[in-house]
Design a protein around this motif. Structure first.
Motif, PDB file in Angstrom:
ATOM      1  N   ASN A 165      88.011  -0.253  59.600  1.00 52.11           N
ATOM      2  CA  ASN A 165      87.565   1.078  59.195  1.00 52.11           C
ATOM      3  C   ASN A 165      88.242   2.095  60.111  1.00 52.11           C
ATOM      4  O   ASN A 165      87.975   2.124  61.321  1.00 52.11           O
ATOM      5  CB  ASN A 165      86.040   1.172  59.305  1.00 52.11           C
ATOM      6  N   LEU A 166      89.120   2.912  59.551  1.00 49.55           N
ATOM      7  CA  LEU A 166      89.921   3.825  60.358  1.00 49.55           C
ATOM      8  C   LEU A 166      89.139   5.039  60.852  1.00 49.55           C
ATOM      9  O   LEU A 166      89.621   5.784  61.702  1.00 49.55           O
ATOM     10  CB  LEU A 166      91.143   4.296  59.555  1.00 49.55           C
ATOM     11  N   THR A 167      87.946   5.247  60.331  1.00 47.78           N
ATOM     12  CA  THR A 167      87.146   6.390  60.763  1.00 47.78           C
ATOM     13  C   THR A 167      86.398   6.107  62.064  1.00 47.78           C
ATOM     14  O   THR A 167      86.074   7.026  62.813  1.00 47.78           O
ATOM     15  CB  THR A 167      86.134   6.798  59.682  1.00 47.78           C
ATOM     16  N   ASN A 168      86.107   4.822  62.327  1.00 51.69           N
ATOM     17  CA  ASN A 168      85.363   4.485  63.552  1.00 51.69           C
ATOM     18  C   ASN A 168      85.918   3.264  64.280  1.00 51.69           C
ATOM     19  O   ASN A 168      85.321   2.795  65.238  1.00 51.69           O
ATOM     20  CB  ASN A 168      83.882   4.257  63.228  1.00 51.69           C
ATOM     21  N   ASN A 169      87.066   2.741  63.779  1.00 56.93           N
ATOM     22  CA  ASN A 169      87.733   1.591  64.392  1.00 56.93           C
ATOM     23  C   ASN A 169      86.881   0.323  64.368  1.00 56.93           C
ATOM     24  O   ASN A 169      87.060  -0.568  65.192  1.00 56.93           O
ATOM     25  CB  ASN A 169      88.139   1.900  65.843  1.00 56.93           C
ATOM     26  N   GLN A 170      85.956   0.249  63.418  1.00 55.90           N
ATOM     27  CA  GLN A 170      85.094  -0.923  63.312  1.00 55.90           C
ATOM     28  C   GLN A 170      85.652  -1.919  62.295  1.00 55.90           C
ATOM     29  O   GLN A 170      86.326  -1.553  61.346  1.00 55.90           O
ATOM     30  CB  GLN A 170      83.679  -0.503  62.888  1.00 55.90           C
ATOM     31  N   LEU A 171      85.320  -3.178  62.526  1.00 60.02           N
ATOM     32  CA  LEU A 171      85.767  -4.238  61.638  1.00 60.02           C
ATOM     33  C   LEU A 171      85.039  -4.159  60.294  1.00 60.02           C
ATOM     34  O   LEU A 171      83.812  -4.036  60.255  1.00 60.02           O
ATOM     35  CB  LEU A 171      85.504  -5.590  62.292  1.00 60.02           C
ATOM     36  N   LYS A 172      85.804  -4.250  59.213  1.00 62.24           N
ATOM     37  CA  LYS A 172      85.214  -4.297  57.867  1.00 62.24           C
ATOM     38  C   LYS A 172      85.133  -5.732  57.355  1.00 62.24           C
ATOM     39  O   LYS A 172      84.170  -6.126  56.690  1.00 62.24           O
ATOM     40  CB  LYS A 172      86.054  -3.452  56.910  1.00 62.24           C
ATOM     41  N   GLY A 173      86.166  -6.512  57.647  1.00 62.19           N
ATOM     42  CA  GLY A 173      86.202  -7.895  57.196  1.00 62.19           C
ATOM     43  C   GLY A 173      87.578  -8.480  57.417  1.00 62.19           C
ATOM     44  O   GLY A 173      88.322  -8.032  58.293  1.00 62.19           O
TER      45      GLY A 173
END
Length: 320
Positions: free
Chosen positions: A84-92
């Motif tokens: 997720n480029l908005t929060n640098n979190q893993l999506k999958g």
């Protein structure tokens, strides 16, 4: 037919050599030329060349090794993170097949997928990928949901499908069996079909795509922008998302036309309620540009190379 293939030789020595061929050898070489012509996947003719025989033997050996590899369970899945480029979190993760060859080590699909498609072995390979990916996803979900962490990342998994798999009459029953056996939540599965796949041109197979979506599985177009009639897919088929091919982002820093194309695709997808993942992100500058365009999902070496299951699991656990 074999008699449609003619033989031409570049020297009198070659001509003299082939004059001594027996009828069975002539038929064998004609069949080799026919196989080579068919592999071009379009109307094509092929003149037999001496090196074709060696190529045919090498392909036959590779085909036998693939069959043996399936029986010996030599294939494995690697997983590349989707961010997720908005929060640098893993999506999958996207699942990517590798061959743990007993002599050659880890072999990438580049070296065997084309032959698997030509020989029909892509069907058992693809079904194995689907089942293995679902099994791994269930393991991750089960571990995360049983943990005490309140901030949990429940990952999705992207799995590639070939048109041959989808055209198989056994696909939907096998898919149902896999979902039942693995007990995975289908809402976290994304099935990706390459944009140039012939299945998109076949009206009779649309019911298969509808059936996939009816099972709460997401349907994505892979390598978007490299095929044909792309925009017609978005209103004609039950598409949930697009994976924009890496060729668009490769030189986006200096190629303004590509940048404008990406921006236009993102705008269109947003208006249609379709998600977009941009593949091939490798530099901070590329990331900065696509973030400014409003892209939400990214994938590429900047974030991570494809990883074996245990290392992908470590990334997943560290994100929770």
């Amino acid at each position: 037919m074999w008699y449609q293939y003619w033989y031409f030789f570049s020297s009198s020595l070659e001509k003299e050599q082939y004059n001594y061929l027996s009828p069975p050898q002539i038929l064998q070489y004609a069949d080799t030329a026919l196989y080579k012509a068919k592999s071009q996947k379009r109307s094509y003719y092929q003149v037999f060349q001496g090196d074709m025989h060696n190529e045919a033997l090498a392909e036959l050996q590779l085909e036998n090794e693939i069959r043996q590899g399936l029986e010996a369970e030599e294939f494995i899945l690697y997983y590349q993170p989707i961010i997720n480029l908005t929060n640098n979190q893993l999506k999958g993760f996207e699942s990517l097949i590798r061959w743990n060859h007993p002599q050659k080590g880890i072999v990438t699909p580049f070296h065997f997928i084309n032959l698997a498609e030509q020989t029909g072995l892509i069907i058992p390979i693809g079904l194995w990928v689907l089942k293995e990916g679902c099994k791994q996803l269930y393991k991750w979900h089960n571990h995360i949901l049983n943990s005490s962490d309140n901030h949990k990342t429940i990952p999705i998994i992207s799995i590639n499908l070939s048109s041959q798999e989808l055209n198989s009459e056994k696909f939907l029953p096998t898919l149902d069996n896999i979902l039942k056996e693995t007990q995975v939540n289908p809402e976290y599965i994304k099935l990706e079909i390459t944009e140039s796949s012939p299945i998109f041109q076949e009206q009779s197979t649309q019911y298969i795509l509808d059936a996939i979506v009816d099972r709460n599985i997401q349907l994505w177009i892979d390598d978007f922008g490299t095929g044909y009639s792309s925009l017609s897919y978005l209103h004609r088929l039950p598409i949930n998302g697009l994976k924009l091919d890496r060729c668009f982002v490769t030189d986006i820093e200096t190629n303004q036309k590509k940048a404008k194309m990406i921006k236009a695709i993102l705008s269109l997808a947003f208006d249609l309620g379709v998600e977009v993942i941009i593949e091939g992100v490798e530099t901070e500058k590329q990331l900065e540009i696509i973030q400014e365009m409003g892209c939400i999902w990214g994938q590429g070496y900047l974030f991570s190379h494809p990883l074996p299951p245990e290392k992908a699991g470590d990334i997943l656990l560290s994100s929770n």
